[in-house]
Design an enzyme around this catalytic site. Structure first.
Site, PDB file in Angstrom:
ATOM      1  CG  HIS A 164      -1.726  -1.298   1.581  1.00 54.16           C
ATOM      2  ND1 HIS A 164      -2.879  -1.505   0.990  1.00 54.16           N
ATOM      3  CD2 HIS A 164      -1.281  -2.294   1.968  1.00 54.16           C
ATOM      4  CE1 HIS A 164      -3.326  -2.784   1.512  1.00 54.16           C
ATOM      5  NE2 HIS A 164      -2.397  -3.286   2.035  1.00 54.16           N
ATOM      6  CE  LYS A 291      10.878  20.010 -10.200  1.00 61.92           C
ATOM      7  NZ  LYS A 291       9.809  20.393 -10.631  1.00 61.92           N
ATOM      8  CD  GLU A 298       8.291  12.915 -14.935  1.00 56.32           C
ATOM      9  OE1 GLU A 298       7.159  13.742 -14.810  1.00 56.32           O
ATOM     10  OE2 GLU A 298       9.283  13.361 -14.876  1.00 56.32           O
TER      11      GLU A 298
END
Ligand code: ARG
Length: 466
Positions: A164, A291, A298
């Site tokens: 989970h 960043k 992705e």
């Protein structure tokens, strides 16, 4: 692409046609824009067919020789970028045959004896998909080796195992990496399996019923590297299971890629910091200087969308098609091509990222030790040492977790007195099982996370992968 051969009825089958097709008819009907990708397979199939026709005495040796050489000329024209593909000639089959006839004359017109475009496209596409299976098998082998190298390096590195996405129990890095080796091994076996099943040659089924010419289908099957010819001509020209199997195996594989891609996205975030991806596999932000975005991961998380889309498309195309060939089936190619390209690029990108990623061992260890990850070890100790039924041990442990959570500490930070207040029988020995190393070392069941077991699996995979 040229329309120059468009003027009158089609030269290849225009006998009963008074005029050429409407321009829009040509646009919807032609597949040359994409099936030119199968030029090498088309030429290989035609060369095998011509050689067989001569061996069977159906065409002369001279004609077969002219055809064989002419087809090589066509091949080099295409590969040299000197070939003009014509939309009026519909597809790769008619383009190659028409150019062959321009080069070698009359002999070229004999090539199509005892064959149809229906078995021709079936063999071309099968050869193309077979090559893609080989590419997928090679790509998966490289990817498995990359995961295996990570597993070997970190056989005993401790990290949190999740269910989970909540901390569950400590596991080892090597164990987690080998989970992916298992997944990609299943993918590889699916491609190997599909390849075996598809390795029957449909050439010689002709339009649908076979042919009255004394062809030798065993010879063409052998020449093209197939195990045997297909046994039913109707099935041969109407079957696209091989592409469906390839796409299905690709979809499952892309799903696996997306799962590790998601882990990479999570693990490389500032909140997790489980791994670092180098500059090679990340991009910067145009506005936020800090960043480092895991774009490739992705994208890999997303690529299944395309591959599964292609799979659903081909199932939908094939569903409810009466035997045998229908033009619907021309829609089988574009998305299969795209799915194969997407898969091969995805496998290469994932292999690159897995080889590149560097685990933050300290962060992994700290994360493994937090979140009450050894609560099960505590419960198991209560069962083993105090003879508690597991359900009661679970309850005692749950109470201790609640006390620790309230105090803002972890299980090993509780005092013996705090523990004994919940269950009087608890002794100081319990602290031995609350450490993460003890926890992973204890999970020695077959397939378990103990470094001992992981090292055995690493050895097994090293022997298997070379
Ligand atoms: N371009 C066609 C395809 O991809 C080749 C087969 C055409 N056969 C036919 N009978 N028109 O399916």
């Amino acid at each position: 692409m040229t329309q120059s051969k468009d003027a009158a009825a089609n030269a290849m089958w225009g006998g009963r046609f008074a005029s050429g097709p409407d321009a829009i008819m040509t646009a919807i009907n032609a597949s040359i824009g994409f099936d030119q990708r199968m030029y090498a397979q088309d030429i290989a199939g035609s060369r095998a067919h011509a050689a067989m026709l001569a061996a069977q005495g159906i065409i002369s040796d001279n004609d077969a020789k002219a055809i064989g050489e002419g087809l090589l000329t066509v091949l080099s024209e295409i590969e040299g970028g000197k070939f003009t593909f014509s939309t009026a000639l519909e597809d790769i089959h008619l383009n190659v045959e028409s150019r062959l006839t321009e080069i070698v004359g009359e002999a070229g017109k004999r090539l199509h004896t005892g064959r149809s475009r229906n078995d021709q496209v079936a063999v071309d596409f099968r050869l193309w998909v077979r090559d893609q299976c080989d590419a997928a098998i090679a790509g998966l082998t490289a990817l498995m080796k990359a995961f295996l190298a990570q597993a070997e390096a970190g056989t005993d590195w401790v990290m949190p195992g999740f269910t989970h996405l909540q901390t569950a129990q400590p596991v080892t890095w090597g164990h987690h990496m080998l989970a992916y080796v298992e997944m990609f091994a299943r993918d590889r076996s699916r491609f190997e399996d599909a390849r075996k099943r598809m390795n029957e040659c449909p050439l010689g089924a002709a339009a649908l019923a076979g042919t009255s010419f004394p062809i030798d289908r065993h010879a063409t099957a052998k020449a093209l590297g197939f195990d045997r010819p297909t046994a039913n001509s109707l099935d041969s020209v109407s079957d696209r299971d091989f592409a469906l199997e390839f796409l299905s195996a690709s979809s499952i594989c892309a799903m696996h890629l997306s799962r590790f891609a998601e882990e990479l996205v999570i693990w490389s975030s500032a909140q997790f910091r489980f791994v670092r991806l180098s500059d090679k596999w990340t991009t910067g932000s145009s506005i936020m200087p800090q960043k480092k975005n895991p774009d490739a991961a992705e994208l890999l998380r997303a690529k299944l969308g395309r591959i599964l889309g292609a799979t659903v498309a081909l199932f939908t195309i094939m569903k409810g098609l009466a035997l045998t060939y229908s033009k619907d089936m021309q829609e089988d190619k574009e998305q299969t091509f795209d799915a194969a390209d997407t898969l091969m690029l995805g496998l290469a990108a994932m292999t690159g990222m897995v080889s590149d990623m560097a685990a933050n061992r300290d962060v992994l260890r700290m994360a493994a030790a937090s979140g009450f990850s050894t609560a099960t070890d505590l419960a198991d100790w209560l069962v083993r040492r105090l003879g508690l039924p597991f359900r009661d041990a679970h309850h005692v442990t749950g109470t201790l977790v609640a006390i620790a959570e309230k105090a803002g500490i972890d299980l090993p930070d509780l005092t013996l007195a705090q523990m004994q207040a919940v269950h009087a029988g608890i002794t100081a020995e319990v602290f031995e099982v609350l450490g993460v190393d003890n926890s992973v070392n204890s999970r020695v069941s077959y397939g378990g996370t103990a470094p001992l077991r992981v090292a055995e699996q690493v050895a097994r995979w090293k022997a298997a992968l070379g």
